[in-house]
Enzyme design. Structure first.
Site, PDB file in Angstrom:
ATOM      1  N   ASN A  47      -9.485  12.658  14.376  1.00 49.82           N
ATOM      2  CA  ASN A  47      -8.593  11.491  14.386  1.00 49.82           C
ATOM      3  C   ASN A  47      -7.351  11.711  13.522  1.00 49.82           C
ATOM      4  O   ASN A  47      -6.658  10.758  13.174  1.00 49.82           O
ATOM      5  CB  ASN A  47      -9.336  10.256  13.854  1.00 49.82           C
ATOM      6  CG  ASN A  47     -10.488   9.860  14.749  1.00 49.82           C
ATOM      7  OD1 ASN A  47     -10.378   9.934  15.964  1.00 49.82           O
ATOM      8  ND2 ASN A  47     -11.597   9.466  14.151  1.00 49.82           N
ATOM      9  N   HIS A 133     -15.210  -2.278  17.195  1.00 51.93           N
ATOM     10  CA  HIS A 133     -15.942  -1.213  16.500  1.00 51.93           C
ATOM     11  C   HIS A 133     -17.270  -1.710  15.913  1.00 51.93           C
ATOM     12  O   HIS A 133     -17.384  -2.869  15.500  1.00 51.93           O
ATOM     13  CB  HIS A 133     -15.061  -0.673  15.362  1.00 51.93           C
ATOM     14  CG  HIS A 133     -15.581   0.580  14.759  1.00 51.93           C
ATOM     15  ND1 HIS A 133     -16.177   0.605  13.521  1.00 51.93           N
ATOM     16  CD2 HIS A 133     -15.604   1.851  15.223  1.00 51.93           C
ATOM     17  CE1 HIS A 133     -16.537   1.855  13.250  1.00 51.93           C
ATOM     18  NE2 HIS A 133     -16.196   2.633  14.254  1.00 51.93           N
ATOM     19  N   GLU A 175      -9.545  -5.133  18.021  1.00 52.76           N
ATOM     20  CA  GLU A 175      -8.884  -3.944  17.484  1.00 52.76           C
ATOM     21  C   GLU A 175      -7.466  -3.908  18.034  1.00 52.76           C
ATOM     22  O   GLU A 175      -7.172  -4.550  19.047  1.00 52.76           O
ATOM     23  CB  GLU A 175      -9.630  -2.680  17.926  1.00 52.76           C
ATOM     24  CG  GLU A 175     -10.968  -2.533  17.252  1.00 52.76           C
ATOM     25  CD  GLU A 175     -11.702  -1.247  17.655  1.00 52.76           C
ATOM     26  OE1 GLU A 175     -11.050  -0.227  17.890  1.00 52.76           O
ATOM     27  OE2 GLU A 175     -12.933  -1.306  17.724  1.00 52.76           O
ATOM     28  N   SER A 179     -11.096   2.166  19.849  1.00 54.24           N
ATOM     29  CA  SER A 179     -11.413   3.518  19.377  1.00 54.24           C
ATOM     30  C   SER A 179     -12.020   4.422  20.435  1.00 54.24           C
ATOM     31  O   SER A 179     -11.873   5.632  20.365  1.00 54.24           O
ATOM     32  CB  SER A 179     -12.357   3.437  18.178  1.00 54.24           C
ATOM     33  OG  SER A 179     -13.536   2.751  18.523  1.00 54.24           O
ATOM     34  N   ASP A 204      -8.316  -5.081  13.539  1.00 55.97           N
ATOM     35  CA  ASP A 204      -8.604  -3.778  12.933  1.00 55.97           C
ATOM     36  C   ASP A 204      -7.716  -2.770  13.664  1.00 55.97           C
ATOM     37  O   ASP A 204      -7.916  -2.493  14.846  1.00 55.97           O
ATOM     38  CB  ASP A 204     -10.095  -3.474  13.149  1.00 55.97           C
ATOM     39  CG  ASP A 204     -10.484  -2.084  12.648  1.00 55.97           C
ATOM     40  OD1 ASP A 204      -9.603  -1.221  12.502  1.00 55.97           O
ATOM     41  OD2 ASP A 204     -11.697  -1.866  12.439  1.00 55.97           O
ATOM     42  N   HIS A 207      -6.734   2.711  14.577  1.00 57.76           N
ATOM     43  CA  HIS A 207      -6.185   3.774  15.428  1.00 57.76           C
ATOM     44  C   HIS A 207      -4.733   3.544  15.834  1.00 57.76           C
ATOM     45  O   HIS A 207      -4.153   4.374  16.525  1.00 57.76           O
ATOM     46  CB  HIS A 207      -7.049   3.944  16.682  1.00 57.76           C
ATOM     47  CG  HIS A 207      -8.453   4.355  16.343  1.00 57.76           C
ATOM     48  ND1 HIS A 207      -8.817   5.665  16.149  1.00 57.76           N
ATOM     49  CD2 HIS A 207      -9.572   3.608  16.113  1.00 57.76           C
ATOM     50  CE1 HIS A 207     -10.099   5.717  15.834  1.00 57.76           C
ATOM     51  NE2 HIS A 207     -10.577   4.477  15.801  1.00 57.76           N
ATOM     52  N   LYS A 236      -7.615   8.212   9.676  1.00 60.57           N
ATOM     53  CA  LYS A 236      -7.099   8.662  10.982  1.00 60.57           C
ATOM     54  C   LYS A 236      -5.690   9.232  10.772  1.00 60.57           C
ATOM     55  O   LYS A 236      -5.558  10.304  10.217  1.00 60.57           O
ATOM     56  CB  LYS A 236      -7.117   7.499  11.972  1.00 60.57           C
ATOM     57  CG  LYS A 236      -8.504   7.259  12.541  1.00 60.57           C
ATOM     58  CD  LYS A 236      -9.357   6.355  11.857  1.00 60.57           C
ATOM     59  CE  LYS A 236     -10.632   6.059  12.581  1.00 60.57           C
ATOM     60  NZ  LYS A 236     -11.800   5.911  11.797  1.00 60.57           N
TER      61      LYS A 236
END
Ligand SMILES: Cc1ncc(COP(=O)(O)O)c(C=O)c1O
Length: 383
Positions: A47, A133, A175, A179, A204, A207, A236
């Site tokens: 990542n 997640h 998110e 992910s 969140d 990423h 990440k």
């Protein structure tokens, strides 16, 4: 059932479902190449989207931080562990992302657990995207609040649930970039809905931060949304590890009083905070890195065969190839390995049953010949 029987049964179930996990020992590197069992592989599974884990300025900042502060923080931030290095990083992050406060946590997992555990009561409701997640969904189901999940990115279903949720307060969870699928949430619509219903939004953006939006400020910034709570992680695109919660002054003070993961846990090493600050500077000035990443992603999307029906139309570094059965994902991962490429098979329960995949990640460190090689091997495997 005795614990020994439980252990035996659990292991046996994992084998039967072709879902048994192994760890490989990576001898060197976490960037473009890794070395496992003496063999060097092109790495398409990490990542480290901008390659900052290997950046000389970030490594130097960690070394200098260790010389100044020593290697550990020596205690919880509530005792002696909160140093000038932590404070400077928190202030820079808050300023960069337009929040009053940022609070550091040792991991994204801990940050998500801490926020949900501190905030939610029995009379509260959580409405979470089904593909959020594991750290969020687990924290949500452990909390006393009532958890309902909405179908992935389904704004209509969320609107219905919000209409039906009357008593108590509601936290909507999503998110920024998902992910395992690499797609993005419709954050503006989620935010508008939460505002209309007096709910709070938690995003969140593990990423999205660093790779998306102006200066890499992430998915929320790109969609002009400021959720009440934004979680970012440093494992990440920052190339380090750790996390921060961005929030209002009041919420930050509340978390300092009540977030057990902050109070009863050793703060991250100050040298790590120095490295994250150096990474932040590289991200802020990282347009070139982001352009290279973008070119690599486009190159992958255009060179992968159209016969690969499971390729997701992802615009992020996460480029999954959904193949369905666990054994097929394992076989493909093994074919890549034989060709000197590391591409991990991701299987249930990390992803929904029947959607095992190769989760390929494209980074700014890859060269065009790396991507061409990957596509060539994958396209051969497709026949
Ligand atoms: C969306 C998301 N949130 C949180 C985490 C956990 O972050 P950390 O690795 O810092 O514990 C991850 C890790 O993969 C993630 O993908």
């Amino acid at each position: 059932m005795s614990w020994q029987n439980k252990v035996n049964l659990g292991l046996q179930q994992r084998h039967t479902a072709e879902a048994y996990r192994h760890r490989s020992i990576n001898e060197v590197g976490s960037g473009r190449f890794i070395t496992v069992d003496g063999k060097r592989y092109l790495n398409f599974s990490g990542n480290d989207y901008l390659g900052l884990s290997q950046h000389p300025a970030v490594i130097r900042a960690w070394q200098q931080g260790a010389e100044k502060y020593g290697v550990g923080s020596g205690g919880s931030g509530h005792v002696t562990g909160h140093t000038r290095a932590h404070q400077v990083l928190e202030e820079s992050l808050a300023h960069w992302l337009g929040y009053s406060r940022a609070l550091l946590f040792i991991s994204g997992y801990a940050a998500n657990q801490a926020v949900l555990a501190a905030l939610l009561d029995k009379s509260d409701h959580i409405l979470a995207d089904r593909l959020s997640h594991a750290s969020l969904l687990e924290a949500a189901s452990l909390s006393p609040a009532q958890l309902r999940r909405f179908a992935h990115n389904d704004v209509g279903m969320l609107a219905n649930l919000l209409e039906k949720t009357q008593a108590g307060q509601t936290l909507v969870i999503s998110e920024g970039v998902f992910s395992m699928d690499g797609d993005m949430a419709p954050l503006l619509q989620l935010h508008t809905l939460t505002q209309q219903h007096g709910a709070w939004l938690l995003v969140d953006d593990a990423h999205g931060i660093g790779v998306i939006g102006e200066q890499g400020r992430g998915s929320c910034w790109q969609q002009s949304v400021q959720p009440e709570i934004l979680i970012i992680t440093f494992g990440k695109s920052f190339g380090v590890s750790g996390a921060a919660v961005l929030c209002s002054d009041d919420v930050a003070e509340y978390l300092i009083q009540f977030a057990r993961h902050l109070i009863y846990s050793t703060a991250m090493p100050p040298a790590q905070a120095c490295a994250i600050s150096a990474s932040l500077r590289e991200i802020q000035e990282g347009d070139e890195l982001r352009q290279r990443l973008q070119q690599n992603m486009l190159c992958f999307q255009s060179s992968i065969s159209k016969q690969w029906l499971g390729v997701m139309p992802s615009k992020t570094p996460i480029q999954p190839l959904i193949v369905g059965e666990n054994q097929r994902a394992l076989n493909l991962s093994a074919s890549l390995r034989r060709a000197g490429i590391w591409g991990t098979a991701i299987r249930p329960p990390t992803v929904p049953e029947g959607s095992a995949r190769l989760r390929m990640t494209i980074t700014a460190s890859h060269q065009s010949e790396d991507i061409e090689r990957l596509s060539e091997v994958l396209n051969d495997a497709c026949h």
